[in-house]
Design a protein around this motif. Structure first.
Motif, PDB file in Angstrom:
ATOM      1  N   LYS A  80       0.830  -1.204   0.000  1.00 48.18           N
ATOM      2  CA  LYS A  80       0.000   0.000   0.000  1.00 48.18           C
ATOM      3  C   LYS A  80       0.869   1.261   0.000  1.00 48.18           C
ATOM      4  N   ARG A  81       1.967   1.237   0.770  1.00 51.78           N
ATOM      5  CA  ARG A  81       2.887   2.373   0.813  1.00 51.78           C
ATOM      6  C   ARG A  81       3.508   2.625  -0.561  1.00 51.78           C
ATOM      7  N   LEU A  82       3.929   1.546  -1.223  1.00 50.99           N
ATOM      8  CA  LEU A  82       4.516   1.684  -2.563  1.00 50.99           C
ATOM      9  C   LEU A  82       3.509   2.285  -3.534  1.00 50.99           C
ATOM     10  N   SER A  83       2.267   1.858  -3.401  1.00 49.76           N
ATOM     11  CA  SER A  83       1.222   2.355  -4.291  1.00 49.76           C
ATOM     12  C   SER A  83       0.936   3.833  -4.024  1.00 49.76           C
ATOM     13  N   GLU A  84       0.930   4.214  -2.747  1.00 50.52           N
ATOM     14  CA  GLU A  84       0.602   5.593  -2.395  1.00 50.52           C
ATOM     15  C   GLU A  84       1.684   6.583  -2.823  1.00 50.52           C
ATOM     16  N   ILE A  85       2.944   6.179  -2.755  1.00 52.57           N
ATOM     17  CA  ILE A  85       4.006   7.114  -3.150  1.00 52.57           C
ATOM     18  C   ILE A  85       4.209   7.116  -4.654  1.00 52.57           C
ATOM     19  N   ASN A  86       3.404   6.318  -5.343  1.00 53.53           N
ATOM     20  CA  ASN A  86       3.357   6.324  -6.807  1.00 53.53           C
ATOM     21  C   ASN A  86       4.690   5.950  -7.444  1.00 53.53           C
ATOM     22  N   CYS A  87       5.415   5.021  -6.817  1.00 55.39           N
ATOM     23  CA  CYS A  87       6.674   4.581  -7.399  1.00 55.39           C
ATOM     24  C   CYS A  87       6.392   3.506  -8.455  1.00 55.39           C
TER      25      CYS A  87
END
Length: 123
Positions: A80-87
């Protein structure tokens, strides 16, 4: 029936292989847990005594492994963190594409799902 960390262990398997049914425990860590609990590795799950089951429970609680729900939550929050920071990896997770650089022109069927046939254009 032996229940550890919310998972029913299969009755007919050896204890080392039965412990791998718990999310977060592989064969190596299962063997280490059995050694710490002082249980014979040839013991089947249905042969475990209550004392051995209690020893297994205490060993699992004392280890610093993340198991079952905690591990699933930890992995979910990382994705979810990876998705939120749009990497890049987050975008690949969102699009259900391979994340670690594999090719997608051919293969990648397990990640992308069944083939969707596109009809060819007529000239």
């Amino acid at each position: 029936m032996v229940r550890l960390v919310g998972v029913d262990l299969p009755r007919n398997k050896k204890i080392a292989y039965a412990l791998t049914y718990i999310h977060g425990i592989g064969l190596t860590s299962a063997k280490q847990i059995i050694e710490l609990a002082e249980i014979d590795s040839d013991t089947r799950v249905y042969d475990l005594t209550t004392e051995q089951t209690v020893a297994l429970r205490q060993t699992l609680e004392s280890t610093d492994l993340k198991l079952e729900g905690d591990l699933r939550r930890f992995n979910g929050l990382n994705i979810k963190r990876l998705s939120e920071i749009n990497c890049h990896r987050g975008k690949r997770h969102r699009a259900s594409l391979p994340v670690r650089g594999q090719r997608t022109r051919t293969n990648a069927r397990s990640r992308r799902g069944a083939k969707k046939t596109v009809t060819g254009k007529k000239k």
